[in-house]
Design a protein around this motif. Sequence first.
Motif, PDB file in Angstrom:
ATOM      1  N   LYS A 100      10.253 -32.827 -28.624  1.00 21.84           N
ATOM      2  CA  LYS A 100       8.878 -32.738 -29.132  1.00 21.84           C
ATOM      3  C   LYS A 100       7.877 -32.415 -28.027  1.00 21.84           C
ATOM      4  N   TYR A 101       8.308 -32.592 -26.783  1.00 18.38           N
ATOM      5  CA  TYR A 101       7.377 -32.434 -25.665  1.00 18.38           C
ATOM      6  C   TYR A 101       7.557 -31.129 -24.890  1.00 18.38           C
ATOM      7  N   THR A 102       8.363 -30.235 -25.393  1.00 19.20           N
ATOM      8  CA  THR A 102       8.427 -28.917 -24.758  1.00 19.20           C
ATOM      9  C   THR A 102       7.087 -28.205 -24.964  1.00 19.20           C
ATOM     10  N   ALA A 103       6.782 -27.261 -24.092  1.00 21.16           N
ATOM     11  CA  ALA A 103       5.480 -26.588 -24.146  1.00 21.16           C
ATOM     12  C   ALA A 103       5.238 -25.885 -25.472  1.00 21.16           C
ATOM     13  N   ASP A 104       6.285 -25.270 -26.016  1.00 22.80           N
ATOM     14  CA  ASP A 104       6.111 -24.533 -27.269  1.00 22.80           C
ATOM     15  C   ASP A 104       5.829 -25.453 -28.450  1.00 22.80           C
ATOM     16  N   ARG A 105       6.312 -26.682 -28.386  1.00 25.44           N
ATOM     17  CA  ARG A 105       6.070 -27.602 -29.495  1.00 25.44           C
ATOM     18  C   ARG A 105       4.837 -28.475 -29.254  1.00 25.44           C
ATOM     19  N   PHE A 106       4.627 -28.897 -28.020  1.00 24.76           N
ATOM     20  CA  PHE A 106       3.545 -29.851 -27.766  1.00 24.76           C
ATOM     21  C   PHE A 106       2.170 -29.184 -27.741  1.00 24.76           C
TER      22      PHE A 106
ATOM     23  N   ASP B 233       1.917 -25.590 -28.475  1.00 33.45           N
ATOM     24  CA  ASP B 233       2.065 -24.275 -29.129  1.00 33.45           C
ATOM     25  C   ASP B 233       1.959 -23.127 -28.128  1.00 33.45           C
ATOM     26  N   ALA B 234       2.541 -23.315 -26.962  1.00 31.42           N
ATOM     27  CA  ALA B 234       2.358 -22.349 -25.876  1.00 31.42           C
ATOM     28  C   ALA B 234       2.808 -20.944 -26.247  1.00 31.42           C
ATOM     29  N   ASN B 235       3.871 -20.824 -27.034  1.00 29.42           N
ATOM     30  CA  ASN B 235       4.354 -19.486 -27.385  1.00 29.42           C
ATOM     31  C   ASN B 235       3.403 -18.740 -28.316  1.00 29.42           C
ATOM     32  N   GLN B 236       2.361 -19.412 -28.799  1.00 27.08           N
ATOM     33  CA  GLN B 236       1.376 -18.764 -29.652  1.00 27.08           C
ATOM     34  C   GLN B 236       0.197 -18.183 -28.875  1.00 27.08           C
ATOM     35  N   TRP B 237       0.014 -18.604 -27.612  1.00 27.19           N
ATOM     36  CA  TRP B 237      -1.187 -18.150 -26.902  1.00 27.19           C
ATOM     37  C   TRP B 237      -1.008 -17.888 -25.411  1.00 27.19           C
ATOM     38  N   VAL B 238       0.076 -18.339 -24.812  1.00 26.76           N
ATOM     39  CA  VAL B 238       0.269 -18.107 -23.375  1.00 26.76           C
ATOM     40  C   VAL B 238       0.785 -16.691 -23.150  1.00 26.76           C
ATOM     41  N   PRO B 239       0.174 -15.928 -22.234  1.00 26.30           N
ATOM     42  CA  PRO B 239       0.627 -14.554 -21.975  1.00 26.30           C
ATOM     43  C   PRO B 239       2.089 -14.498 -21.561  1.00 26.30           C
ATOM     44  N   ALA B 240       2.748 -13.450 -21.975  1.00 23.38           N
ATOM     45  CA  ALA B 240       4.172 -13.309 -21.695  1.00 23.38           C
ATOM     46  C   ALA B 240       4.471 -13.219 -20.204  1.00 23.38           C
ATOM     47  N   GLY B 241       3.488 -12.780 -19.397  1.00 25.80           N
ATOM     48  CA  GLY B 241       3.727 -12.627 -17.964  1.00 25.80           C
ATOM     49  C   GLY B 241       3.666 -13.916 -17.179  1.00 25.80           C
ATOM     50  N   ILE B 242       3.340 -15.034 -17.820  1.00 24.19           N
ATOM     51  CA  ILE B 242       3.272 -16.324 -17.130  1.00 24.19           C
ATOM     52  C   ILE B 242       4.522 -17.123 -17.491  1.00 24.19           C
ATOM     53  N   PRO B 243       5.376 -17.438 -16.510  1.00 24.28           N
ATOM     54  CA  PRO B 243       6.686 -18.032 -16.804  1.00 24.28           C
ATOM     55  C   PRO B 243       6.618 -19.549 -17.012  1.00 24.28           C
ATOM     56  N   TYR B 244       7.298 -20.011 -18.020  1.00 22.35           N
ATOM     57  CA  TYR B 244       7.468 -21.445 -18.213  1.00 22.35           C
ATOM     58  C   TYR B 244       8.712 -21.649 -19.071  1.00 22.35           C
ATOM     59  N   GLU B 245       9.264 -22.848 -19.058  1.00 27.28           N
ATOM     60  CA  GLU B 245      10.450 -23.139 -19.853  1.00 27.28           C
ATOM     61  C   GLU B 245      10.052 -23.366 -21.308  1.00 27.28           C
ATOM     62  N   HIS B 246      10.720 -22.680 -22.216  1.00 26.86           N
ATOM     63  CA  HIS B 246      10.451 -22.866 -23.640  1.00 26.86           C
ATOM     64  C   HIS B 246      11.121 -24.125 -24.176  1.00 26.86           C
ATOM     65  N   GLY B 247      12.263 -24.460 -23.604  1.00 28.39           N
ATOM     66  CA  GLY B 247      13.015 -25.613 -24.079  1.00 28.39           C
ATOM     67  C   GLY B 247      12.971 -26.759 -23.096  1.00 28.39           C
TER      68      GLY B 247
END
Length: 411
Positions: A380-386, A388-402
């Motif tokens: 529940k605490y991954t960036a994409d779930r906590f 919603d990073a995959n909805q607004w963070v630019p693709a060129g900025i790296p982070y772990e999805h899981g």
Amino acid sequence: MAAVQQQQRLLALLVLVLLFACGGGGRGGGGDGDSEDRSSSSTMLLIATADDDAGRGRGLRWWPPKTFDAVVDQQQKTVPAPPPGAGPPTTYTTIAEALTKGAGGRNQSEEEPKPYVILIKAGRYEETFNITGKNIFLVGEGIGKTIITGNKSNATGYDTVASATVAAVGDGFVAYNLTIQNTAGPANRQAVALRSKSNKSIVYKCRIEGYEDTLYAENGLQLYVETEIAGKVDFVFGNASAVFHKCSLLVRSPPPGKHNVITAQSCNNTSRDSGFVFQSCHVAADEGHAEKLKSVDTFLGRPHKNFSHVVFMGCDLGDVVNSTGWVPWNKDHVIEDVTSTVTYIEFRNYGPGAASDTRRRVNWTGVQVLTEANVTVAEKYTADRFIDANQWVPAGIPYEHGLPPPPPTAN
């Protein structure tokens, strides 16, 4: 024959649909192991123009910046703005000028204005300022090269909010490749370097440096990536929903007789709709402070409000972290109503400060050291779930999805 041709047309259409699905999925559904897809989709997004990408939303199209709208250079005089579309970007001698005269001239009535990108050349800028416009990007020439510095503090007559060197209030703020500091010193109480009240804001490859209350992550969705944050007491605090990915939390020595606390998160409702997540981060003494910290207790956090909400997962916790992990607001006065309502989670951490022996951690209802059996809680605490990073963070900025990987095996 007509039936065969019809089948061929249907087959060709199916192939096109499959190709689009494989190559045009963008950032949807990112998870562990999708770095290859991220790279290819990033390239596609970055070559698109603003008009081509008009339907994608701010986060997916504005990184990295293709051009600069203004340049700040202490070594040059301010020059007049060129006609639209002609000549180089306007040069200013201060960041405040670039914000008021440059960014301030944009159409602020737009719901989603085009980013205003300011290149700040190497130098030491003794300035304090508020960023009220939306989608303002500050781009430096390197940590320790582009330095924005102030020294306001509670001890010199400023409250916490007013002490900030940089205050980002407008949504969509981005800081990249620079240092923001407050040099008020360890004895001057609250002294903020960066205050961010900016929803969907990003701090990438920066250093945020101070002592007490260094980073005020006040509200909104926020992401910090590969950023150093240095301080002593409550040096990451506020009520934002913030994820810190591959950041360094660097502890500094306090005045004699005092202890250190890294976080003071201030969620105060049962829905726990804000919180701090530290993923794949590193906790250690700041350079030059290790020896003094040997006799100082440093804790992962304390509850600023009753439902304080903090997660450390996949982090390297150095020997500066006290074995009890967490501490009450008043170190010598435990309030059970608070310690039972906080949510402090640890998962897959490692290093000498990690909870290898959970019996040493404070015995609070709200403190949880998760095992692999509780992986669904951690997810529940991954960036994409906590946030919603995959909805607004630019693709060129790296982070772990899981989730972060399991801790490294000790030799």
